[in-house]
Design an enzyme around this catalytic site. Structure first.
Site, short mmCIF file in Angstrom:
data_model
loop_
_atom_site.label_atom_id
_atom_site.label_comp_id
_atom_site.label_asym_id
_atom_site.label_seq_id
_atom_site.Cartn_x
_atom_site.Cartn_y
_atom_site.Cartn_z
N GLY A 155 -3.26 0.28 -1.05
CA GLY A 155 -4.33 -0.16 -1.95
C GLY A 155 -5.13 0.95 -2.60
O GLY A 155 -5.63 0.79 -3.71
N GLU A 189 -10.90 4.62 0.42
CA GLU A 189 -10.47 3.23 0.63
C GLU A 189 -10.63 2.44 -0.66
O GLU A 189 -11.51 2.72 -1.47
CB GLU A 189 -11.36 2.57 1.70
CG GLU A 189 -10.90 2.78 3.12
CD GLU A 189 -9.81 1.79 3.55
OE1 GLU A 189 -9.15 1.18 2.67
OE2 GLU A 189 -9.64 1.62 4.76
N ASP A 190 -9.79 1.44 -0.81
CA ASP A 190 -9.94 0.51 -1.91
C ASP A 190 -11.04 -0.50 -1.63
O ASP A 190 -11.90 -0.75 -2.46
CB ASP A 190 -8.60 -0.21 -2.18
CG ASP A 190 -7.95 -0.74 -0.90
OD1 ASP A 190 -8.49 -0.49 0.21
OD2 ASP A 190 -6.90 -1.40 -1.00
N ASP A 206 -13.69 -4.92 4.07
CA ASP A 206 -14.05 -6.33 4.23
C ASP A 206 -14.77 -6.48 5.57
O ASP A 206 -15.97 -6.27 5.66
CB ASP A 206 -12.77 -7.17 4.15
CG ASP A 206 -13.03 -8.66 4.24
OD1 ASP A 206 -14.20 -9.06 4.37
OD2 ASP A 206 -12.06 -9.44 4.18
N LYS A 244 -17.26 -5.64 0.69
CA LYS A 244 -17.66 -7.05 0.79
C LYS A 244 -18.88 -7.20 1.70
O LYS A 244 -19.16 -6.30 2.49
CB LYS A 244 -16.49 -7.88 1.33
CG LYS A 244 -15.37 -8.03 0.31
CD LYS A 244 -14.40 -9.08 0.77
CE LYS A 244 -13.26 -9.21 -0.21
NZ LYS A 244 -12.23 -10.12 0.31
N PHE A 289 -11.47 -13.09 -2.42
CA PHE A 289 -10.25 -12.28 -2.40
C PHE A 289 -9.98 -11.75 -3.80
O PHE A 289 -9.89 -12.51 -4.76
CB PHE A 289 -9.07 -13.10 -1.88
CG PHE A 289 -7.88 -12.24 -1.57
CD1 PHE A 289 -7.82 -11.54 -0.38
CD2 PHE A 289 -6.84 -12.11 -2.48
CE1 PHE A 289 -6.73 -10.71 -0.09
CE2 PHE A 289 -5.74 -11.30 -2.20
CZ PHE A 289 -5.69 -10.60 -1.01
N ASP A 329 -3.47 -5.95 -3.86
CA ASP A 329 -2.38 -6.90 -4.11
C ASP A 329 -2.65 -8.29 -3.54
O ASP A 329 -3.53 -8.49 -2.73
CB ASP A 329 -1.10 -6.40 -3.43
CG ASP A 329 -1.15 -6.59 -1.91
OD1 ASP A 329 -2.15 -6.16 -1.32
OD2 ASP A 329 -0.22 -7.18 -1.34
N ARG A 342 -0.99 -5.15 -8.21
CA ARG A 342 -1.58 -3.83 -7.96
C ARG A 342 -1.76 -3.03 -9.24
O ARG A 342 -2.64 -2.18 -9.33
CB ARG A 342 -0.69 -3.02 -7.00
CG ARG A 342 -0.64 -3.53 -5.57
CD ARG A 342 0.02 -2.49 -4.69
NE ARG A 342 0.47 -3.02 -3.41
CZ ARG A 342 -0.28 -3.12 -2.32
NH1 ARG A 342 -1.53 -2.76 -2.36
NH2 ARG A 342 0.21 -3.60 -1.20
#
Ligand code: 5GP
Length: 184
Positions: free
Chosen positions: A48, A103-104, A107, A135, A156, A163, A169
């Site tokens: 990611g 990091e992408d 969560d 998040k 999401f 993805d 992506r």
């Protein structure tokens, strides 16, 4: 790839390409200032973080090395399993290095908590985290994130490296998916 290439799969664009790039400019300036005079090892979390790593690293004036780690916490669904496995470890030795995990999205923070403990056990000079998206549940978890791109709602999202079942992506923006995609 753009919105027109994915039919009616998207519900809403949350962050445009321009918004992402503008924020990455700011994050890169902060990182440049904080690590002035130091050599930095960027650790990208596959798959990611590929886009954010590429775009963030190119904005930095600092000399950086880039390394990659692949861990699994999600399958092809949308819920964190809490189980983290190393699929690909780093090539670099972290001893006395300044490490910035890229990091992408964070969560629950489960993946990151595990990753921080793992990398800190390798004798680095420092380990910090930069994430593009965060998040709300990440704020509850006791996870230290030094640089956050955007706080986003608990939905999401796909695109810009993220993805759903390995698709989307290569969208240049971040979007939510239409409900029919999940039931397909
Ligand atoms: P955590 O352990 O913080 O709950 O989850 C971290 C990982 O779950 C992320 O690195 C990412 O792979 C995946 N993930 C969490 N939320 C999302 C989301 O909204 N979209 C996508 N595509 N992946 C997500």
């Amino acid at each position: 790839m753009d919105a027109g290439d994915v039919g009616d799969d998207l519900a809403k664009v949350l962050l445009t390409e321009e918004q992402l790039h503008r924020r990455l400019d700011e994050m890169a300036s902060e990182i440049d200032a904080d690590y002035a005079g130091k050599e930095l090892l960027l650790v990208g979390v596959l798959k990611g973080a590929v886009m954010v790593m590429a775009d963030l690293a190119r904005r930095l004036h600092l000399p950086v090395e880039m390394d990659w780690m692949a861990v699994s916490s999600y399958g092809s669904g949308t819920r964190s399993s809490g189980v983290v496995r190393i699929l690909k470890d780093l090539d670099a030795d972290l001893t006395d290095r300044h490490v910035l995990i890229v990091e992408d999205i964070v969560d629950s923070g489960l993946t990151l908590t595990w990753l921080l403990a793992n990398l800190r056990s390798r004798g680095p000079a420092s380990v910090e985290v930069a994430t593009l998206l965060r998040k709300p549940s990440a704020t509850k978890a006791q996870v230290e994130i030094r640089y956050t791109g955007f706080p986003i709602p608990d939905e999401f999202v796909v695109g810009y490296g993220l993805d759903h079942a390995e698709r989307y992506r290569n969208l240049p923006f971040v979007a939510t998916l239409a409900p029919h995609v999940y039931s397909a």
